[in-house]
Design an enzyme around this catalytic site. Structure first.
Site, PDB file in Angstrom:
ATOM      1  N   HIS A  17      -4.506   5.562   7.019  1.00 53.41           N
ATOM      2  CA  HIS A  17      -4.358   4.129   6.721  1.00 53.41           C
ATOM      3  C   HIS A  17      -5.715   3.516   6.375  1.00 53.41           C
ATOM      4  O   HIS A  17      -5.832   2.733   5.423  1.00 53.41           O
ATOM      5  CB  HIS A  17      -3.786   3.381   7.937  1.00 53.41           C
ATOM      6  CG  HIS A  17      -2.392   3.764   8.329  1.00 53.41           C
ATOM      7  ND1 HIS A  17      -2.018   4.011   9.631  1.00 53.41           N
ATOM      8  CD2 HIS A  17      -1.266   3.934   7.589  1.00 53.41           C
ATOM      9  CE1 HIS A  17      -0.728   4.297   9.682  1.00 53.41           C
ATOM     10  NE2 HIS A  17      -0.250   4.266   8.454  1.00 53.41           N
ATOM     11  N   LYS A  41      12.494   3.016  11.910  1.00 53.61           N
ATOM     12  CA  LYS A  41      11.718   3.517  13.064  1.00 53.61           C
ATOM     13  C   LYS A  41      11.904   2.548  14.225  1.00 53.61           C
ATOM     14  O   LYS A  41      11.027   1.728  14.507  1.00 53.61           O
ATOM     15  CB  LYS A  41      10.227   3.596  12.697  1.00 53.61           C
ATOM     16  CG  LYS A  41       9.906   4.562  11.562  1.00 53.61           C
ATOM     17  CD  LYS A  41       8.409   4.505  11.253  1.00 53.61           C
ATOM     18  CE  LYS A  41       8.034   5.369  10.076  1.00 53.61           C
ATOM     19  NZ  LYS A  41       6.672   5.103   9.582  1.00 53.61           N
ATOM     20  N   ARG A  92       2.133  10.396   0.927  1.00 51.06           N
ATOM     21  CA  ARG A  92       1.441  11.639   1.318  1.00 51.06           C
ATOM     22  C   ARG A  92       2.114  12.854   0.710  1.00 51.06           C
ATOM     23  O   ARG A  92       1.477  13.842   0.389  1.00 51.06           O
ATOM     24  CB  ARG A  92       1.463  11.793   2.848  1.00 51.06           C
ATOM     25  CG  ARG A  92       0.620  10.799   3.572  1.00 51.06           C
ATOM     26  CD  ARG A  92       0.976  10.789   5.033  1.00 51.06           C
ATOM     27  NE  ARG A  92       2.380  10.468   5.210  1.00 51.06           N
ATOM     28  CZ  ARG A  92       2.948  10.148   6.350  1.00 51.06           C
ATOM     29  NH1 ARG A  92       2.238  10.149   7.451  1.00 51.06           N
ATOM     30  NH2 ARG A  92       4.216   9.856   6.417  1.00 51.06           N
ATOM     31  N   SER A 129       1.578   8.807  11.797  1.00 52.03           N
ATOM     32  CA  SER A 129       1.662   8.048  13.063  1.00 52.03           C
ATOM     33  C   SER A 129       2.687   8.688  13.997  1.00 52.03           C
ATOM     34  O   SER A 129       2.489   8.734  15.213  1.00 52.03           O
ATOM     35  CB  SER A 129       2.084   6.598  12.788  1.00 52.03           C
ATOM     36  OG  SER A 129       1.109   5.926  12.053  1.00 52.03           O
TER      37      SER A 129
HETATM   38  O1  PNS Z   1       4.386   2.210   7.716  1.00 55.84           O
HETATM   39  P1  PNS Z   1       5.841   2.265   7.325  1.00 55.84           P
HETATM   40  O2  PNS Z   1       6.719   2.453   8.541  1.00 55.84           O
HETATM   41  O3  PNS Z   1       6.118   3.307   6.270  1.00 55.84           O
HETATM   42  O4  PNS Z   1       6.159   0.829   6.670  1.00 55.84           O
HETATM   43  C1  PNS Z   1       7.427   0.562   6.116  1.00 55.84           C
HETATM   44  C2  PNS Z   1       7.597  -0.930   5.874  1.00 55.84           C
HETATM   45  C3  PNS Z   1       7.425  -1.730   7.176  1.00 55.84           C
HETATM   46  C4  PNS Z   1       6.597  -1.424   4.852  1.00 55.84           C
HETATM   47  C5  PNS Z   1       9.053  -1.078   5.321  1.00 55.84           C
HETATM   48  O5  PNS Z   1       9.978  -0.612   6.267  1.00 55.84           O
HETATM   49  C6  PNS Z   1       9.386  -2.520   4.958  1.00 55.84           C
HETATM   50  O6  PNS Z   1       9.083  -2.959   3.854  1.00 55.84           O
HETATM   51  N1  PNS Z   1       9.993  -3.249   5.924  1.00 55.84           N
HETATM   52  C7  PNS Z   1      10.350  -4.639   5.740  1.00 55.84           C
HETATM   53  C8  PNS Z   1      11.838  -4.738   5.343  1.00 55.84           C
HETATM   54  C9  PNS Z   1      12.003  -4.684   3.825  1.00 55.84           C
HETATM   55  O7  PNS Z   1      11.331  -5.343   3.076  1.00 55.84           O
HETATM   56  N2  PNS Z   1      12.976  -3.856   3.415  1.00 55.84           N
HETATM   57  C10 PNS Z   1      13.288  -3.674   2.020  1.00 55.84           C
HETATM   58  C11 PNS Z   1      12.486  -2.524   1.422  1.00 55.84           C
HETATM   59  S1  PNS Z   1      12.835  -2.302  -0.298  1.00 55.84           S
END
Ligand code: PNS
Length: 160
Positions: A17, A41, A92, A129
């Site tokens: 990150h 998650k 990744r 993570s």
């Molecule tokens: O670090 P991560 O867990 O890969 O982050 C994922 C995250 C939090 C960016 C993603 O789950 C997200 O965008 N969550 C907010 C809900 C949202 O916008 N959902 C629509 C995605 S197209």
């Protein structure tokens, strides 16, 4: 170019990150890191406040170029609320790339905001993570640190 928005669950923030944050600051000059909830998650290790605090401690060397905030709801709404010009994400693996492509296209269809996908340096590319949490929860030793020292210390405290 305007402020960019880097959303993630960051549970916990690691060297991969940090690599993306440093690249994004170099590209955009100003970056808001959004601590968010990933519905895929459900169970985490650190609270959103703890995650945000650890990111702030890990990015002090970048000064005012980085701002860390918590957001709930959709990434596009968070990005629009700070008037972000781009969303920054990382991939990744090929599997990550497919997910990021679908999210980027969905987010662009919803809001018009484009996503820039960055790749970390090879030495950070495998860091996850999820696996850091699993090692910490099982008391597994790590010869090479995979996260900033404040995160390693916080993981040790969570375990004890
Ligand atoms: O670090 P991560 O867990 O890969 O982050 C994922 C995250 C939090 C960016 C993603 O789950 C997200 O965008 N969550 C907010 C809900 C949202 O916008 N959902 C629509 C995605 S197209």
């Amino acid at each position: 170019m305007g402020v960019a928005f880097y959303p993630g669950s960051f549970d916990p923030f690691h060297l991969g990150h940090l690599d993306i944050v440093e690249q994004a600051v170099g590209m955009f000059g100003e970056l808001v890191i959004g601590v968010m909830h990933n519905p895929a998650k459900p169970s985490g290790m650190f609270t959103a406040d703890e995650r945000a605090d650890l990111i702030r401690q890990s990015t002090t060397h970048l000064g005012k170029a980085v701002c860390v905030e918590k957001f709930s709801g959709l990434t596009v709404d968070a990005a629009a609320s700070i008037k972000a010009s781009f969303i920054v994400k990382s991939a990744r693996t090929g599997a990550d790339f497919e997910i990021e492509q679908q999210m980027a296209q969905t987010n662009r269809a919803a809001s018009g905001i484009n996503t820039v996908v960055l790749f970390s340096s090879p030495e950070h590319q495998f860091i996850s993570s999820t696996y850091i949490r699993q090692f910490a929860q099982q008391g597994g030793a790590m010869r090479t640190p995979l996260a900033p020292s404040c995160v390693i210390e916080a993981l040790a405290k969570k375990k004890s």
